[in-house]
Design a protein around this motif. Structure first.
Motif, short mmCIF file in Angstrom:
data_model
loop_
_atom_site.label_atom_id
_atom_site.label_comp_id
_atom_site.label_asym_id
_atom_site.label_seq_id
_atom_site.Cartn_x
_atom_site.Cartn_y
_atom_site.Cartn_z
N ALA A 18 0.82 -1.21 0.00
CA ALA A 18 0.00 0.00 0.00
C ALA A 18 0.85 1.26 0.00
N ALA A 19 2.06 1.16 0.57
CA ALA A 19 2.97 2.31 0.64
C ALA A 19 4.14 2.11 -0.33
N LEU A 20 4.61 3.21 -0.88
CA LEU A 20 5.75 3.16 -1.80
C LEU A 20 6.99 2.56 -1.15
N SER A 21 7.17 2.82 0.13
CA SER A 21 8.35 2.28 0.81
C SER A 21 8.39 0.76 0.75
N GLN A 22 7.22 0.13 0.73
CA GLN A 22 7.15 -1.32 0.61
C GLN A 22 7.46 -1.77 -0.81
N VAL A 23 6.97 -1.01 -1.78
CA VAL A 23 7.20 -1.35 -3.19
C VAL A 23 8.68 -1.23 -3.54
N LEU A 24 9.34 -0.24 -2.95
CA LEU A 24 10.75 -0.01 -3.27
C LEU A 24 11.66 -1.14 -2.79
N ARG A 25 11.15 -2.01 -1.94
CA ARG A 25 11.95 -3.14 -1.48
C ARG A 25 11.96 -4.28 -2.50
N LEU A 26 11.07 -4.21 -3.48
CA LEU A 26 10.99 -5.27 -4.49
C LEU A 26 12.11 -5.14 -5.51
N GLU A 27 12.37 -6.25 -6.22
CA GLU A 27 13.37 -6.17 -7.29
C GLU A 27 12.82 -5.28 -8.41
N ARG A 28 13.70 -4.80 -9.26
CA ARG A 28 13.37 -3.68 -10.15
C ARG A 28 12.20 -3.98 -11.09
N SER A 29 12.19 -5.13 -11.74
CA SER A 29 11.13 -5.41 -12.71
C SER A 29 9.77 -5.50 -12.03
N ARG A 30 9.75 -6.10 -10.85
CA ARG A 30 8.50 -6.20 -10.11
C ARG A 30 8.04 -4.82 -9.64
N ARG A 31 8.99 -4.00 -9.23
CA ARG A 31 8.68 -2.64 -8.78
C ARG A 31 8.07 -1.83 -9.92
N THR A 32 8.65 -1.92 -11.10
CA THR A 32 8.13 -1.19 -12.26
C THR A 32 6.73 -1.67 -12.61
N ALA A 33 6.50 -2.98 -12.52
CA ALA A 33 5.19 -3.53 -12.86
C ALA A 33 4.11 -3.03 -11.90
N ILE A 34 4.47 -2.80 -10.64
CA ILE A 34 3.50 -2.31 -9.66
C ILE A 34 3.22 -0.82 -9.88
N VAL A 35 4.26 -0.04 -10.08
CA VAL A 35 4.08 1.40 -10.18
C VAL A 35 3.60 1.82 -11.56
N PHE A 36 4.15 1.22 -12.61
CA PHE A 36 3.81 1.58 -13.99
C PHE A 36 3.36 0.34 -14.77
N PRO A 37 2.19 -0.20 -14.45
CA PRO A 37 1.76 -1.45 -15.11
C PRO A 37 1.60 -1.34 -16.62
N LEU A 38 1.30 -0.15 -17.12
CA LEU A 38 1.16 0.01 -18.56
C LEU A 38 2.48 -0.22 -19.28
N GLN A 39 3.58 0.20 -18.64
CA GLN A 39 4.90 0.00 -19.25
C GLN A 39 5.23 -1.47 -19.41
N LYS A 40 4.70 -2.30 -18.50
CA LYS A 40 4.98 -3.73 -18.56
C LYS A 40 4.50 -4.34 -19.87
N LEU A 41 3.46 -3.73 -20.46
CA LEU A 41 2.90 -4.25 -21.70
C LEU A 41 3.66 -3.78 -22.93
N GLU A 42 4.44 -2.72 -22.79
CA GLU A 42 5.12 -2.13 -23.95
C GLU A 42 5.99 -3.12 -24.69
N ARG A 43 6.68 -3.98 -23.95
CA ARG A 43 7.64 -4.90 -24.59
C ARG A 43 6.96 -5.90 -25.52
N TYR A 44 5.63 -6.03 -25.38
CA TYR A 44 4.91 -7.01 -26.19
C TYR A 44 4.19 -6.36 -27.38
N LEU A 45 4.43 -5.07 -27.59
CA LEU A 45 3.81 -4.38 -28.71
C LEU A 45 4.48 -4.76 -30.03
N ALA A 46 3.71 -4.74 -31.09
CA ALA A 46 4.27 -4.99 -32.41
C ALA A 46 5.17 -3.82 -32.81
#
Length: 275
Positions: A18-46
């Motif tokens: 619920a807090a950013l401080s908790q999210v920041l403890r995650l590894e980078r790819s997981r952290r990005t997926a939580i904060v910017f979920p739309l970016q996670k889909l970018e790599r699968y675009l044509a």
């Protein structure tokens, strides 16, 4: 719907992530997926797909933290239930910038608002298993900064006077800064959502689409719905912000970014630097 918590905040614990401080403890790819979920889909675009609508609002960490502080209550910054109303003459005075959340019954609106307010333990959000639980406009004051309104759901089990209630609110609430139109990320835009879009466009109300329940959608289905809705927004709307916001109230994906966007559109983040 949202209601004041009886008995105060005793024993209430914020959910994981619920807090950013908790999210920041995650590894980078997981952290990005939580904060910017739309970016996670970018790599699968044509190849050649326009990625601009994926990154229009991309605040840095400091901005995300400033926004989170607005949603964290304390003695000097209370987050309070103000009142509920079925008519505009029962609504509280329009003293602060305001945002409202609207969507189909069972789209996950109350669950999302509960996630947004998860750092304010004195505020209870009751989430019913029965669609159409929210029957009134519920007003919540976030300190001295803005008001958030939980609107009744449309479609199944909507209040009989839903159209009159919502149209009056949208036309008369001059402090309304943005409407957040929630769309089920699993099923995409439905007929009733198109009617809501037409209403917002007719009234000239600035709005943004939020795709809920993304944890329930496969990556392929979610990407399909995102691209179809982005194309719809591009071709058929004038008042809709071009970037979609993807959220999961279960995993807290996109919740931190959505808090930041709410703070931004209500004028509480004068500058938003990119990450």
């Amino acid at each position: 719907m949202l209601l004041p918590r009886a008995g105060g905040a005793a024993g209430r614990v914020s959910p994981p992530l619920a807090a950013l401080s908790q999210v920041l403890r995650l590894e980078r790819s997981r952290r990005t997926a939580i904060v910017f979920p739309l970016q996670k889909l970018e790599r699968y675009l044509a190849p050649g797909t326009d990625t601009a609508p994926f990154r229009l609002f991309q605040p840095g960490l400091a901005t995300l933290q400033r926004a989170e502080a607005l949603f964290r209550s304390d003695r000097g910054h209370p987050i309070d239930y103000v009142s509920s109303a079925v008519r505009m003459d029962h609504a509280p005075p329009p003293a602060l910038p305001e945002v409202c959340f609207i969507g189909r019954s069972n789209v996950g609106k109350s669950s999302l608002i509960r996630a947004l307010f998860s750092l304010a333990p004195e505020v209870e959000v009751r989430v019913s298993k029965t669609p159409g639980h929210t029957k009134k406009m519920n007003f919540f004051k976030v300190g001295k900064y803005f008001t958030l309104v939980d609107m009744p759901g449309y479609g199944y089990r909507a209040p009989q006077d839903f159209v009159q209630m919502v149209e009056a609110y949208l036309q008369e609430r001059h402090n309304l800064k943005r409407t957040f139109l929630l769309v089920d990320g699993v099923v995409g835009l439905q007929k009733t959502d198109h009617i809501a879009v037409e209403m917002l466009e007719e009234f000239g109300i600035p709005y943004v689409m939020v795709l809920t329940k993304i944890d329930r959608a496969s990556r392929g289905l979610l990407l399909k719905n995102v691209l179809e809705i982005q194309e719809f927004v591009k071709e058929n709307t004038q008042g809709c912000f071009p970037q979609l916001f993807l959220v999961s109230s279960v995993e807290f994906s996109g919740v931190h970014l959505l808090r930041c966007f709410v703070a931004h559109v209500t004028g509480n983040l004068p500058t938003v630097e990119a990450s």
